[in-house]
Design a protein around this motif. Structure first.
Motif, PDB file in Angstrom:
ATOM      1  N   MET A   1       0.845  -1.165   0.000  1.00  0.00           N
ATOM      2  CA  MET A   1       0.000   0.000   0.000  1.00  0.00           C
ATOM      3  C   MET A   1       0.891   1.230   0.000  1.00  0.00           C
ATOM      4  O   MET A   1       1.870   1.299   0.739  1.00  0.00           O
ATOM      5  CB  MET A   1      -0.879  -0.013   1.258  1.00  0.00           C
ATOM      6  N   SER A   2       0.545   2.199  -0.848  1.00  0.00           N
ATOM      7  CA  SER A   2       1.359   3.407  -0.910  1.00  0.00           C
ATOM      8  C   SER A   2       0.495   4.597  -1.317  1.00  0.00           C
ATOM      9  O   SER A   2      -0.596   4.429  -1.860  1.00  0.00           O
ATOM     10  CB  SER A   2       2.503   3.235  -1.900  1.00  0.00           C
ATOM     11  N   ILE A   3       1.014   5.778  -1.027  1.00  0.00           N
ATOM     12  CA  ILE A   3       0.403   7.020  -1.491  1.00  0.00           C
ATOM     13  C   ILE A   3       1.513   7.918  -2.015  1.00  0.00           C
ATOM     14  O   ILE A   3       2.683   7.753  -1.653  1.00  0.00           O
ATOM     15  CB  ILE A   3      -0.392   7.760  -0.380  1.00  0.00           C
ATOM     16  N   GLU A   4       1.134   8.854  -2.854  1.00  0.00           N
ATOM     17  CA  GLU A   4       2.085   9.824  -3.373  1.00  0.00           C
ATOM     18  C   GLU A   4       1.557  11.219  -3.083  1.00  0.00           C
ATOM     19  O   GLU A   4       0.398  11.516  -3.371  1.00  0.00           O
ATOM     20  CB  GLU A   4       2.270   9.618  -4.875  1.00  0.00           C
ATOM     21  N   LEU A   5       2.415  12.029  -2.475  1.00  0.00           N
ATOM     22  CA  LEU A   5       2.065  13.402  -2.137  1.00  0.00           C
ATOM     23  C   LEU A   5       3.023  14.342  -2.851  1.00  0.00           C
ATOM     24  O   LEU A   5       4.135  13.954  -3.205  1.00  0.00           O
ATOM     25  CB  LEU A   5       2.158  13.618  -0.627  1.00  0.00           C
ATOM     26  N   HIS A   6       2.598  15.570  -3.040  1.00  0.00           N
ATOM     27  CA  HIS A   6       3.455  16.579  -3.668  1.00  0.00           C
ATOM     28  C   HIS A   6       3.492  17.798  -2.762  1.00  0.00           C
ATOM     29  O   HIS A   6       2.456  18.212  -2.229  1.00  0.00           O
ATOM     30  CB  HIS A   6       2.901  16.955  -5.050  1.00  0.00           C
ATOM     31  N   THR A   7       4.694  18.348  -2.574  1.00  0.00           N
ATOM     32  CA  THR A   7       4.846  19.566  -1.782  1.00  0.00           C
ATOM     33  C   THR A   7       5.625  20.588  -2.599  1.00  0.00           C
ATOM     34  O   THR A   7       6.529  20.227  -3.352  1.00  0.00           O
ATOM     35  CB  THR A   7       5.556  19.305  -0.443  1.00  0.00           C
ATOM     36  N   ALA A   8       5.274  21.860  -2.427  1.00  0.00           N
ATOM     37  CA  ALA A   8       5.905  22.925  -3.206  1.00  0.00           C
ATOM     38  C   ALA A   8       7.023  23.625  -2.445  1.00  0.00           C
ATOM     39  O   ALA A   8       7.859  24.293  -3.056  1.00  0.00           O
ATOM     40  CB  ALA A   8       4.852  23.944  -3.639  1.00  0.00           C
ATOM     41  N   THR A   9       7.046  23.481  -1.109  1.00  0.00           N
ATOM     42  CA  THR A   9       8.031  24.205  -0.307  1.00  0.00           C
ATOM     43  C   THR A   9       8.595  23.290   0.784  1.00  0.00           C
ATOM     44  O   THR A   9       7.959  22.290   1.153  1.00  0.00           O
ATOM     45  CB  THR A   9       7.387  25.418   0.394  1.00  0.00           C
ATOM     46  N   PRO A  10       9.760  23.644   1.337  1.00  0.00           N
ATOM     47  CA  PRO A  10      10.277  22.879   2.477  1.00  0.00           C
ATOM     48  C   PRO A  10       9.291  22.877   3.649  1.00  0.00           C
ATOM     49  O   PRO A  10       9.140  21.862   4.333  1.00  0.00           O
ATOM     50  CB  PRO A  10      11.581  23.601   2.835  1.00  0.00           C
ATOM     51  N   ALA A  11       8.597  23.987   3.884  1.00  0.00           N
ATOM     52  CA  ALA A  11       7.631  24.047   4.986  1.00  0.00           C
ATOM     53  C   ALA A  11       6.512  23.021   4.785  1.00  0.00           C
ATOM     54  O   ALA A  11       6.073  22.368   5.737  1.00  0.00           O
ATOM     55  CB  ALA A  11       7.053  25.452   5.118  1.00  0.00           C
ATOM     56  N   ARG A  15       5.542  19.766   7.087  1.00  0.00           N
ATOM     57  CA  ARG A  15       4.184  19.473   7.577  1.00  0.00           C
ATOM     58  C   ARG A  15       3.788  18.021   7.303  1.00  0.00           C
ATOM     59  O   ARG A  15       3.134  17.391   8.130  1.00  0.00           O
ATOM     60  CB  ARG A  15       3.164  20.444   6.959  1.00  0.00           C
ATOM     61  N   VAL A  16       4.198  17.477   6.163  1.00  0.00           N
ATOM     62  CA  VAL A  16       3.951  16.051   5.894  1.00  0.00           C
ATOM     63  C   VAL A  16       4.665  15.216   6.959  1.00  0.00           C
ATOM     64  O   VAL A  16       4.097  14.275   7.516  1.00  0.00           O
ATOM     65  CB  VAL A  16       4.423  15.647   4.474  1.00  0.00           C
ATOM     66  N   GLY A  17       5.905  15.579   7.263  1.00  0.00           N
ATOM     67  CA  GLY A  17       6.651  14.884   8.311  1.00  0.00           C
ATOM     68  C   GLY A  17       5.944  14.965   9.660  1.00  0.00           C
ATOM     69  O   GLY A  17       5.898  13.970  10.399  1.00  0.00           O
ATOM     70  N   GLU A  18       5.387  16.123   9.978  1.00  0.00           N
ATOM     71  CA  GLU A  18       4.656  16.275  11.245  1.00  0.00           C
ATOM     72  C   GLU A  18       3.472  15.316  11.307  1.00  0.00           C
ATOM     73  O   GLU A  18       3.220  14.697  12.342  1.00  0.00           O
ATOM     74  CB  GLU A  18       4.151  17.712  11.407  1.00  0.00           C
ATOM     75  N   ARG A  19       2.747  15.199  10.205  1.00  0.00           N
ATOM     76  CA  ARG A  19       1.606  14.279  10.167  1.00  0.00           C
ATOM     77  C   ARG A  19       2.065  12.847  10.417  1.00  0.00           C
ATOM     78  O   ARG A  19       1.381  12.076  11.097  1.00  0.00           O
ATOM     79  CB  ARG A  19       0.883  14.387   8.821  1.00  0.00           C
ATOM     80  N   ILE A  20       3.200  12.489   9.860  1.00  0.00           N
ATOM     81  CA  ILE A  20       3.746  11.144  10.078  1.00  0.00           C
ATOM     82  C   ILE A  20       4.173  10.998  11.535  1.00  0.00           C
ATOM     83  O   ILE A  20       3.835  10.016  12.198  1.00  0.00           O
ATOM     84  CB  ILE A  20       4.931  10.877   9.118  1.00  0.00           C
ATOM     85  N   GLY A  21       4.926  11.976  12.037  1.00  0.00           N
ATOM     86  CA  GLY A  21       5.452  11.917  13.400  1.00  0.00           C
ATOM     87  C   GLY A  21       4.379  11.754  14.461  1.00  0.00           C
ATOM     88  O   GLY A  21       4.570  11.053  15.456  1.00  0.00           O
ATOM     89  N   ARG A  22       3.229  12.371  14.263  1.00  0.00           N
ATOM     90  CA  ARG A  22       2.128  12.261  15.238  1.00  0.00           C
ATOM     91  C   ARG A  22       1.560  10.846  15.318  1.00  0.00           C
ATOM     92  O   ARG A  22       0.899  10.509  16.289  1.00  0.00           O
ATOM     93  CB  ARG A  22       1.015  13.255  14.889  1.00  0.00           C
ATOM     94  N   ILE A 122       9.864   5.889   2.650  1.00  0.00           N
ATOM     95  CA  ILE A 122       9.487   7.157   2.030  1.00  0.00           C
ATOM     96  C   ILE A 122      10.567   7.529   1.017  1.00  0.00           C
ATOM     97  O   ILE A 122      11.734   7.684   1.367  1.00  0.00           O
ATOM     98  CB  ILE A 122       9.320   8.264   3.090  1.00  0.00           C
ATOM     99  N   ASP A 123      10.155   7.635  -0.242  1.00  0.00           N
ATOM    100  CA  ASP A 123      11.056   8.038  -1.316  1.00  0.00           C
ATOM    101  C   ASP A 123      10.737   9.476  -1.690  1.00  0.00           C
ATOM    102  O   ASP A 123       9.577   9.806  -1.981  1.00  0.00           O
ATOM    103  CB  ASP A 123      10.888   7.123  -2.533  1.00  0.00           C
ATOM    104  N   LEU A 124      11.777  10.316  -1.675  1.00  0.00           N
ATOM    105  CA  LEU A 124      11.615  11.730  -1.999  1.00  0.00           C
ATOM    106  C   LEU A 124      12.353  12.051  -3.294  1.00  0.00           C
ATOM    107  O   LEU A 124      13.470  11.566  -3.505  1.00  0.00           O
ATOM    108  CB  LEU A 124      12.170  12.614  -0.884  1.00  0.00           C
ATOM    109  N   ALA A 125      11.732  12.847  -4.126  1.00  0.00           N
ATOM    110  CA  ALA A 125      12.368  13.322  -5.351  1.00  0.00           C
ATOM    111  C   ALA A 125      12.095  14.814  -5.460  1.00  0.00           C
ATOM    112  O   ALA A 125      10.987  15.267  -5.160  1.00  0.00           O
ATOM    113  CB  ALA A 125      11.810  12.582  -6.565  1.00  0.00           C
ATOM    114  N   ILE A 134       6.662  12.924  -2.805  1.00  0.00           N
ATOM    115  CA  ILE A 134       6.911  12.091  -1.630  1.00  0.00           C
ATOM    116  C   ILE A 134       6.061  10.842  -1.775  1.00  0.00           C
ATOM    117  O   ILE A 134       4.826  10.914  -1.726  1.00  0.00           O
ATOM    118  CB  ILE A 134       6.551  12.840  -0.331  1.00  0.00           C
ATOM    119  N   ARG A 135       6.714   9.711  -1.971  1.00  0.00           N
ATOM    120  CA  ARG A 135       5.999   8.431  -2.096  1.00  0.00           C
ATOM    121  C   ARG A 135       6.175   7.675  -0.786  1.00  0.00           C
ATOM    122  O   ARG A 135       7.294   7.395  -0.377  1.00  0.00           O
ATOM    123  CB  ARG A 135       6.549   7.614  -3.249  1.00  0.00           C
ATOM    124  N   ILE A 136       5.057   7.369  -0.149  1.00  0.00           N
ATOM    125  CA  ILE A 136       5.069   6.709   1.153  1.00  0.00           C
ATOM    126  C   ILE A 136       4.530   5.299   0.969  1.00  0.00           C
ATOM    127  O   ILE A 136       3.392   5.119   0.533  1.00  0.00           O
ATOM    128  CB  ILE A 136       4.221   7.489   2.174  1.00  0.00           C
TER     129      ILE A 136
END
Length: 159
Positions: A1-11, A15-22, A122-125, A134-136
């Motif tokens: 099972m995987s999902i792919e997310l896209h982020t435009a900025t380091p911030a 925030r994706v990391g924060e969601r994971i960390g929680r 988590i694979d980041l490109a 971000i592929r999780i």
């Protein structure tokens, strides 16, 4: 099972990391893979923040392992970039550390046979104009639960 997310900025990546960390608990293992500059450390910073860690999470390229204490859990942040031999990873006893806290590993491809079979990969490109992909990927039941909770309600995880 995987999902792919896209982020435009380091911030946004943080925030994706924060969601994971929680969503992490003792014994969890997160493997971060991607080229230099892809955002692995930025994501690790967000994971730490999501775990309630106040200390700044730093790039570990010159130190193989850093430890950060949160209010409930300890985060072990390993960077395997400088290791030449998978046996060097075995000497770190990462599986033992994971049992007592959360293990976050950058450059896991340096020693895949020495890392736990079940984990969140988590694979980041990074593509400057488009931001980060971000592929999780969940490897194991525990991590499928995390991916389900990270999945936006409008998207379904890929099996």
């Amino acid at each position: 099972m995987s999902i792919e997310l896209h982020t435009a900025t380091p911030a946004a990546t943080r925030r994706v990391g924060e969601r994971i960390g929680r969503r992490l608990r003792a014994g969890d293992v997160v493997l971060l893979s991607g080229e230099l500059g892809a955002g692995k450390t930025v994501l690790a910073q967000g994971i730490g923040r999501g775990m309630g860690i106040d200390d700044p999470i730093k790039s570990s390229s010159f130190v193989i392992m850093n430890e950060y204490q949160g209010p409930l859990l300890r985060m072990y942040h390993a960077d395997l970039y400088r290791l030449e031999d998978p046996e060097q990873v075995a000497e770190l006893a990462l599986d033992e550390l994971a049992a007592s806290g959360v293990l976050v590993v950058e450059w896991p491809e340096r020693a895949p046979s020495e890392l736990p079979r079940d984990h969140l990969r988590i694979d980041l490109a990074y593509d400057g104009a488009k931001g980060r992909t971000i592929r999780i990927e969940a490897r194991g039941d525990r991590y499928e639960e995390i991916v389900r909770k990270l999945t936006p309600s409008t998207r379904q995880p890929q099996n």
